[in-house]
Design an enzyme around this catalytic site. Structure first.
Site, short mmCIF file in Angstrom:
data_model
loop_
_atom_site.label_atom_id
_atom_site.label_comp_id
_atom_site.label_asym_id
_atom_site.label_seq_id
_atom_site.Cartn_x
_atom_site.Cartn_y
_atom_site.Cartn_z
N ASN A 54 0.82 -1.16 0.27
CA ASN A 54 0.02 -0.10 0.05
C ASN A 54 1.00 1.33 0.13
O ASN A 54 1.62 1.58 1.05
CB ASN A 54 -1.16 -0.10 1.20
N LYS B 60 0.05 4.46 -0.15
CA LYS B 60 -0.69 5.45 0.26
C LYS B 60 -0.40 6.63 -0.50
O LYS B 60 -0.22 6.54 -1.67
CB LYS B 60 -0.11 5.54 1.72
N HIS C 296 -9.59 0.77 5.50
CA HIS C 296 -8.37 1.06 6.29
C HIS C 296 -8.50 2.18 7.26
O HIS C 296 -9.30 3.19 7.16
CB HIS C 296 -7.29 1.65 5.06
N GLU D 119 -7.01 4.64 8.23
CA GLU D 119 -6.61 5.98 7.64
C GLU D 119 -7.98 6.72 6.92
O GLU D 119 -8.28 7.64 7.23
CB GLU D 119 -5.46 6.23 6.70
N GLU E 116 -5.11 -5.23 10.74
CA GLU E 116 -4.13 -4.10 10.93
C GLU E 116 -4.28 -3.30 12.20
O GLU E 116 -5.04 -2.36 12.17
CB GLU E 116 -4.33 -2.90 9.79
N GLY F 209 2.82 2.44 10.95
CA GLY F 209 3.58 3.18 10.87
C GLY F 209 4.50 3.65 12.04
O GLY F 209 5.09 4.64 12.01
N SER G 205 3.62 -2.20 10.45
CA SER G 205 5.12 -2.20 10.66
C SER G 205 5.88 -3.64 10.31
O SER G 205 6.64 -4.10 10.93
CB SER G 205 5.43 -1.79 11.95
P1 13P Z 1 3.15 0.32 7.64
O1 13P Z 1 3.61 -0.87 7.19
O2 13P Z 1 3.79 1.54 7.24
O3 13P Z 1 3.06 0.25 9.21
O4 13P Z 1 1.71 0.40 7.21
C1 13P Z 1 0.87 -0.47 7.26
C2 13P Z 1 -0.53 -0.08 6.55
O5 13P Z 1 -1.13 0.64 6.82
C3 13P Z 1 -0.62 -0.75 5.35
O6 13P Z 1 -1.97 -0.52 4.77
#
Ligand code: 13P
Length: 252
Positions: free
Chosen positions: A10, A12, A96, A98, A168, A174, A214
């Site tokens: 992803n 982003k 997600h 976010e 997740e 992150g 992560s």
């Molecule tokens: P990270 O791998 O940066 O923690 O992000 C995970 C994520 O949100 C994937 O959709």
């Protein structure tokens, strides 16, 4: 354990045109065909570009990071499931944290996007995850159960063929703090038991349940070795071709 293995990057809101070309070209150069499905989820505007680069590689597929819940019409700035499907996209990431947090996506909106995706022949990576406070007060199972109940349990057994679930935990996204393999395994097994209670064992065993939060090249192997972890949804580490490809190869 599902018999499918899947690793999705992803991206982003990262990369521009030249960075996307470089990243995709490097991933193509380093990756090999195996039984792992590799998905790349670039920003919408870079999808045709990335799609052209991977066109000849059957083991790398395109995912989108979002779709409109509407079919088409006067929705300025929105991108429809059909538009993405017509560009060769096969998956979309929905639910997600976010999108829930920054764009106010409710369970109801997410469910209507899931339905829109499936009716447009897009498969769905449905994300669920609890916050740090939920984990600290030991209500994580309740939170996940409610998310699964409001989303995939509303679907028919047939529609479950188009679903991948991504666990997740928000506190791991992150942050550099990965869930311990046993913590992730516990939640994946719990999610599979919810699916088994509702849809039966066979469907529960078919749905890939992947972990995100992560995941790096140095912890992927331990996570993917867990009985109910069928792969990963990768954020930060998917922007580095070497790390990402190493993660796609971290299965036993
Ligand atoms: P990270 O791998 O940066 O923690 O992000 C995970 C994520 O949100 C994937 O959709």
């Amino acid at each position: 354990m599902s018999n499918r293995k899947l690793v999705a990057g992803n991206w982003k809101m990262h990369t521009d045109r030249s960075e996307a070309i470089k990243l995709t070209t490097e991933i193509i150069r380093l990756s090999k065909m195996s039984d792992v499905e590799i998905l790349l989820a670039p920003p919408h505007c870079l999808i045709p570009l990335v799609g052209n680069l991977i066109a000849d590689l059957p083991y790398i597929e395109l995912a989108a990071q979002n779709i409109s819940e509407h079919k088409s019409g006067a929705y300025t700035g929105e991108v429809s499931a059909h538009m993405l499907h017509s560009l060769g996209v096969s998956y979309v990431i929905l639910g997600h944290s976010e999108r829930r947090k920054y764009f106010g996506e409710t369970d109801q909106i997410i469910l209507s996007k899931i339905r829109r995706a499936i009716s447009t022949e897009l498969k769905v990576i449905y994300c669920c995850g609890e916050g740090l406070e939920d984990r600290n007060t030991a209500i994580q199972n309740k939170i996940i159960e409610a998310q699964i109940q409001s989303s995939v349990l509303q679907l028919t057994p047939d529609q479950m063929q188009d679903i991948v679930i991504a666990y997740e935990p928000i506190w791991a996204i992150g942050t550099g703090v990965t869930a311990r393999p046993d913590q992730a395994q516990q939640m994946h097994a719990f999610i599979r038991s919810i699916l088994a209670d509702h849809f039966g064992e066979q469907i529960a065993m078919q749905v890939p349940i992947i972990y995100g939060g992560s995941v790096k090249s140095n912890n992927a192997q331990e996570l993917f070795a867990q009985a109910d972890i069928d792969g990963g949804l990768i954020g930060g580490a998917s922007l580095d071709a070497e790390s990402f490809v190493a993660i796609t190869e971290a299965f036993e």
